[in-house]
Design an enzyme around this catalytic site. Sequence first.
Site, PDB file in Angstrom:
ATOM      1  N   GLY A  57       7.513  10.491  -0.765  1.00  0.00           N
ATOM      2  CA  GLY A  57       8.566   9.769  -0.069  1.00  0.00           C
ATOM      3  C   GLY A  57       8.326   8.270  -0.074  1.00  0.00           C
ATOM      4  O   GLY A  57       7.186   7.801  -0.178  1.00  0.00           O
ATOM      5  N   SER A  58       9.398   7.483   0.027  1.00  0.00           N
ATOM      6  CA  SER A  58       9.272   6.040   0.182  1.00  0.00           C
ATOM      7  C   SER A  58       8.827   5.725   1.613  1.00  0.00           C
ATOM      8  O   SER A  58       8.752   6.609   2.469  1.00  0.00           O
ATOM      9  CB  SER A  58      10.605   5.360  -0.130  1.00  0.00           C
ATOM     10  OG  SER A  58      11.000   5.590  -1.463  1.00  0.00           O
ATOM     11  N   HIS A  60       5.838   4.191   2.142  1.00  0.00           N
ATOM     12  CA  HIS A  60       4.375   4.061   2.107  1.00  0.00           C
ATOM     13  C   HIS A  60       3.930   2.884   1.234  1.00  0.00           C
ATOM     14  O   HIS A  60       2.766   2.809   0.850  1.00  0.00           O
ATOM     15  CB  HIS A  60       3.752   5.347   1.562  1.00  0.00           C
ATOM     16  CG  HIS A  60       4.162   6.577   2.295  1.00  0.00           C
ATOM     17  ND1 HIS A  60       3.967   6.733   3.641  1.00  0.00           N
ATOM     18  CD2 HIS A  60       4.791   7.713   1.876  1.00  0.00           C
ATOM     19  CE1 HIS A  60       4.430   7.916   4.026  1.00  0.00           C
ATOM     20  NE2 HIS A  60       4.944   8.523   2.968  1.00  0.00           N
ATOM     21  N   HIS A 219       3.716   9.702   8.284  1.00  0.00           N
ATOM     22  CA  HIS A 219       5.166   9.873   8.379  1.00  0.00           C
ATOM     23  C   HIS A 219       5.641   9.701   9.812  1.00  0.00           C
ATOM     24  O   HIS A 219       6.724  10.156  10.170  1.00  0.00           O
ATOM     25  CB  HIS A 219       5.583  11.259   7.855  1.00  0.00           C
ATOM     26  CG  HIS A 219       5.192  11.478   6.438  1.00  0.00           C
ATOM     27  ND1 HIS A 219       4.051  12.181   6.088  1.00  0.00           N
ATOM     28  CD2 HIS A 219       5.765  11.079   5.276  1.00  0.00           C
ATOM     29  CE1 HIS A 219       3.950  12.208   4.763  1.00  0.00           C
ATOM     30  NE2 HIS A 219       4.963  11.551   4.259  1.00  0.00           N
ATOM     31  N   GLY A 484      -1.250 -38.073  12.019  1.00  0.00           N
ATOM     32  CA  GLY A 484      -0.368 -37.098  12.640  1.00  0.00           C
ATOM     33  C   GLY A 484       1.079 -37.227  12.230  1.00  0.00           C
ATOM     34  O   GLY A 484       1.844 -36.266  12.292  1.00  0.00           O
ATOM     35  N   GLY A 556       2.768 -32.353  25.844  1.00  0.00           N
ATOM     36  CA  GLY A 556       1.739 -33.244  25.320  1.00  0.00           C
ATOM     37  C   GLY A 556       1.793 -34.618  25.940  1.00  0.00           C
ATOM     38  O   GLY A 556       0.762 -35.242  26.207  1.00  0.00           O
TER      39      GLY A 556
END
Length: 588
Positions: A57-58, A60, A219, A484, A556
Amino acid sequence: MTLDPKLVNSVTDCADDALAGLVACNPGLRLLQGHRVVLRADLVAIRGRVALLSGGGSGHEPAHAGYVGKGMLTGVVAGAVFTSPAVGSILAAIRAVTQAGAAGTLLIVKNYTGDRLNFGLALERARAEGADVQMVVVGDDSAFATLKKAGRRGLCGTVLVHKVPSPCPLPAPNPPRLNPICPPHAGTLGLSLSPCSVPGSKPTFRLADDEMELGLGIHGEAGVRRMKVLPADEAVETMLAHMTDPSNASHLPLSPGASVVLVVNNLGGLSCLELSIVAGAAVRCLESRGIHIARALVGSFMTALEMAGVSLTLMLVDEELVGLIDADTTAMAWPNLATAPATSQRQAVPAPKEGPVIAQLETSTGPGAARVQLVLERVCSTLLDMQDKLNELDREAGDGDCGHTHARAAQAIREWVHAWPPPAAPAQLLSALADLLLEKMGGSSGVLYGLFLTAAARPLLNRSDLPTWADAMDAGIEAMQRYGGAAPGDRTMLDSLCAAAQALHALRSPGADLLPVLTAAVESAEAAAEATRHMEAGAGRASYISSAQLLQPDPGALTALAAALSDGTAGPGEGSRATSLAQTKVQV
């Protein structure tokens, strides 16, 4: 329970779309027309050799199509998500490799009823057509204390089987049920912090935020034990103890001195950071048992969609098997594996010698040192008190850790000051604080403060009169701007600092009175911090946020003059918060 969103075009076409994308990006792969089958582009290369086909099955990914290539699989057959492939497509894949001149075909099948049935029926039909086809069934699951009639499930150990038999001749004919290729030589066990959900469906099971599931399949089926979330080291120890427990019927016999290949497999949604932590824990745990880790593979090899979990696979190996693991392959999902054992005892590169320092640090125990400690303690207390508020402000435009970051800095400064008196000379003091913040604070803020203090220390090397302090402030700000990239008006800490620096320029005037100048500097900084509430961010993470969502001052900017926001600093007399702080500065 709601459906989890998926980034797909449609539920029905997601498996086909995934294979099409894989093939589009990998010139060594081809789709078999009319089927959900991926084959090597150079099928002519298998003439006279055994073709290896696998699939399932897909969901995985990168299994199984990611393992198609020279040195691994010849092709794979995919089903819909978590659904066995169609018999017709499996048969079409067998016919394709047979007609390309393969000497025979070996089907590598995970031990699930649907896969065994569909691949088995395709095998029988292909044999009826005269094809030489065999099948091996992989069962490496080590979860069950009592073996089920269906046997051990096929998990991530299947990926190693894809790699190991590639140079081998076709095995002697045997009924598929008599061909379990893994037991007792490999074992796999999974652990997850979350379920997964098939596109268009709800999650397969539920886990509380403080729970983890041991021994689950790929699964989305639940495991054999649910337990409270453990630290990574304890979780890995629990997994390995379960896998190797002799009372567990599906255990892997593992004795001191054994040599193994270790696979640390991401089940789909675990972060790379967590995966590396688990890998390190697995290596240390196995070493403590006297196990030699001949090779270690860490990554996503056989997943369960977005499941936030990990599986550990151990395969007992000798030199021949290690050589097969190391053999070259063009399969895109096989890692660029180091041909050396894994170990936690690699010698670290020696630390480099420190460069020249400003001067030998000289500590002070006089009244000046006490006042420096007093100011630093006040700043640290203010930052710690503001931690939650700063985090709240930062969540609007960043990752919500501004308070944590500055609290970490404050705690480090406190411990440093309490351990020994700070340096006497201003340049030494600023340099020492820069080193401390760079080491302990972390984040962009730590680097910015380190830049500021390092640059500010230079003008103070030989002089520390009032104009030089103004020069030091300017030097620190210039360094922050240079590296910066921010400027005043960008809604950053520079808005506060630049406002204060402008006021401090008055220190360059002959006969400047320090207290009024410092008072003006603190008031200017406080006003500038408040003004960021109405600014559009031009730098930092906040610049990616719509200005309509930025309704509070920049955190800040507030922390840059945090001490100015605290009541009753140690200066004498009464007055505004700014005047109080300024008086303390004058004492120092």
